[in-house]
Design an enzyme around this catalytic site. Structure first.
Site, PDB file in Angstrom:
ATOM      1  N   LYS A 229       0.797  -1.229   0.000  1.00  0.00           N
ATOM      2  CA  LYS A 229       0.000   0.000   0.000  1.00  0.00           C
ATOM      3  C   LYS A 229       0.827   1.276   0.000  1.00  0.00           C
ATOM      4  O   LYS A 229       2.004   1.280   0.338  1.00  0.00           O
ATOM      5  CB  LYS A 229      -0.990  -0.022   1.169  1.00  0.00           C
ATOM      6  CG  LYS A 229      -2.201  -0.888   0.814  1.00  0.00           C
ATOM      7  CD  LYS A 229      -3.308  -0.804   1.810  1.00  0.00           C
ATOM      8  CE  LYS A 229      -4.475  -1.654   1.290  1.00  0.00           C
ATOM      9  NZ  LYS A 229      -5.496  -1.872   2.304  1.00  0.00           N
ATOM     10  N   ARG A 263      -4.469 -10.008   4.368  1.00  0.00           N
ATOM     11  CA  ARG A 263      -4.836  -9.941   2.941  1.00  0.00           C
ATOM     12  C   ARG A 263      -3.605  -9.485   2.165  1.00  0.00           C
ATOM     13  O   ARG A 263      -3.174  -8.350   2.318  1.00  0.00           O
ATOM     14  CB  ARG A 263      -5.998  -8.961   2.772  1.00  0.00           C
ATOM     15  CG  ARG A 263      -6.523  -8.848   1.357  1.00  0.00           C
ATOM     16  CD  ARG A 263      -7.634  -7.798   1.298  1.00  0.00           C
ATOM     17  NE  ARG A 263      -8.223  -7.704  -0.028  1.00  0.00           N
ATOM     18  CZ  ARG A 263      -7.683  -6.998  -1.018  1.00  0.00           C
ATOM     19  NH1 ARG A 263      -6.561  -6.339  -0.845  1.00  0.00           N
ATOM     20  NH2 ARG A 263      -8.281  -6.965  -2.196  1.00  0.00           N
TER      21      ARG A 263
HETATM   22  N1  HH2 Z   1      -7.632  -3.254   0.650  1.00  0.00           N
HETATM   23  C1  HH2 Z   1      -7.897  -3.174  -0.646  1.00  0.00           C
HETATM   24  C2  HH2 Z   1      -9.006  -3.814  -1.194  1.00  0.00           C
HETATM   25  N2  HH2 Z   1      -9.851  -4.510  -0.418  1.00  0.00           N
HETATM   26  N3  HH2 Z   1     -10.454  -5.284   1.736  1.00  0.00           N
HETATM   27  C3  HH2 Z   1     -10.239  -5.331   3.053  1.00  0.00           C
HETATM   28  N4  HH2 Z   1     -11.088  -5.985   3.857  1.00  0.00           N
HETATM   29  N5  HH2 Z   1      -9.152  -4.720   3.628  1.00  0.00           N
HETATM   30  C4  HH2 Z   1      -8.257  -4.033   2.890  1.00  0.00           C
HETATM   31  O1  HH2 Z   1      -7.298  -3.478   3.474  1.00  0.00           O
HETATM   32  C5  HH2 Z   1      -8.460  -3.951   1.483  1.00  0.00           C
HETATM   33  C6  HH2 Z   1      -9.599  -4.593   0.924  1.00  0.00           C
HETATM   34  C7  HH2 Z   1      -7.049  -2.313  -1.511  1.00  0.00           C
HETATM   35  O2  HH2 Z   1      -5.983  -2.945  -1.957  1.00  0.00           O
HETATM   36  P1  HH2 Z   1      -5.298  -2.417  -3.285  1.00  0.00           P
HETATM   37  O3  HH2 Z   1      -3.873  -2.781  -3.180  1.00  0.00           O
HETATM   38  O4  HH2 Z   1      -5.617  -0.984  -3.490  1.00  0.00           O
HETATM   39  O5  HH2 Z   1      -6.019  -3.191  -4.405  1.00  0.00           O
HETATM   40  P2  HH2 Z   1      -6.020  -4.743  -4.590  1.00  0.00           P
HETATM   41  O6  HH2 Z   1      -5.510  -5.364  -3.341  1.00  0.00           O
HETATM   42  O7  HH2 Z   1      -7.444  -5.065  -4.832  1.00  0.00           O
HETATM   43  O8  HH2 Z   1      -5.106  -5.004  -5.730  1.00  0.00           O
END
Ligand code: HH2
Length: 293
Positions: A229, A263
């Protein structure tokens, strides 16, 4: 308050079981498709292949999402989100044995994914995005991630503001748990997530990770998403693809402070991080007990 050993209140084969270590949730993004049919097919096929690879690398569950929640992202309409996500959920359910989570805030998409075999709904709006979502969760008995976000993905990083970020998110969790439980959801279905990067400045993200243990009082498993992030980029000044070590440090701290689901994108590496951190944290508890005996 003790955390439950299983999540969801569905039939045995649809329970998520917590072993004595945190779970790794691998991220599967169903990328925006090209307009051609050939492109669509390839995108879905690539997503399924990616899901299978993450399980081979050690993912304990998979989070499949078709709507970007990145800061500034536009929303995707329901038909398009369904068209992207549901065939992938159905194919992944057949291809792997780990539980599947659907990353959506739309009730109809969640229902279709649950019908296709998903067992958990990861709702970044914590049941505030679609008034029909809580009923889907109550009726199906699926697990639900209640994530904190200040604002919406489009606006959330414009001017995040908190007087006391931990207290404010605790109050949010309390209100959301009460909302869900007065509408037929039971505590055993609920996972809490402070929403790292969702309407938060660097200092807020660091405070939440440093004080994650303060959310243990709700008795719900804690999910944390730090993977690659922007706040990590602010600390180490590296692009997204080069934030694996920074992610590892944040994952280790989150595990030490009680995170139960991580995650992540880099499953193999983070699985090792979780295993080592868990072993050290456990030994720290044993040593402390021995000292006080
Ligand atoms: N972060 C992202 C997406 N969904 N869901 C939960 N519960 N917690 C989180 O921290 C979370 C989430 C965002 O992650 P990003 O890296 O912007 O996108 P992605 O992981 O979908 O590639």
């Amino acid at each position: 308050m003790l955390e439950p050993k299983t999540l969801t209140r569905q039939a045995k084969d649809r329970l998520i079981t917590f072993p004595d270590r945190p779970l790794i949730m691998g991220v599967v993004n169903v990328t925006p498709d090209s307009f051609s049919d050939g492109g669509r097919y390839l995108d879905a096929e690539a997503a399924v292949a990616h899901a299978v690879r993450l399980v081979e690398e050690g993912a304990d569950l998979l989070d499949i999402g078709a709507e970007s929640t990145r800061p500034g992202a536009d929303t995707v309409d329901e038909a398009e989100e369904r068209r992207r996500a549901i065939p992938v959920v159905a194919a992944v359910v057949k291809a792997v044995t780990v539980p599947i989570s659907i990353d959506t805030s739309k009730a109809a998409v969640a229902q279709a994914a649950l019908d296709a075999g998903a067992v958990l709904v990861n709702d970044v709006t914590a049941l505030r995005g679609d008034p029909a979502m809580v009923e889907v969760i109550a009726r199906t008995g699926a697990g639900i991630v209640l994530m904190h976000m200040q604002g919406t993905p489009r606006t959330m990083q414009e001017a995040p503001r908190y007087d006391d970020v931990v207290e404010e998110i605790s109050a949010f969790f309390e209100e959301r748990i009460h909302f869900a439980m007065t509408r037929g959801v039971v505590q055993r279905q609920i996972v809490l997530d402070p929403g790292i990067g969702f309407g938060k400045l660097l200092v807020h993200n660091l405070t939440l990770l440093a004080q994650l243990h303060r959310f243990a009082r709700f008795g719900c498993p804690l999910l944390v998403g730090v993977s690659r992030k922007a706040f990590l980029g602010q600390l180490v000044d590296r692009p997204v693809q080069e934030r694996q070590w920074a992610t590892a440090a944040a994952v280790a701290m989150a595990v030490d402070r009680g995170a139960r689901i991580l995650r992540v994108h880099d499953v193999r590496a983070m699985k090792d991080v979780v295993q080592v951190t868990t072993a050290i944290s456990r030994q720290a508890t044993v040593s402390m007990k021995a000292q006080h005996a």
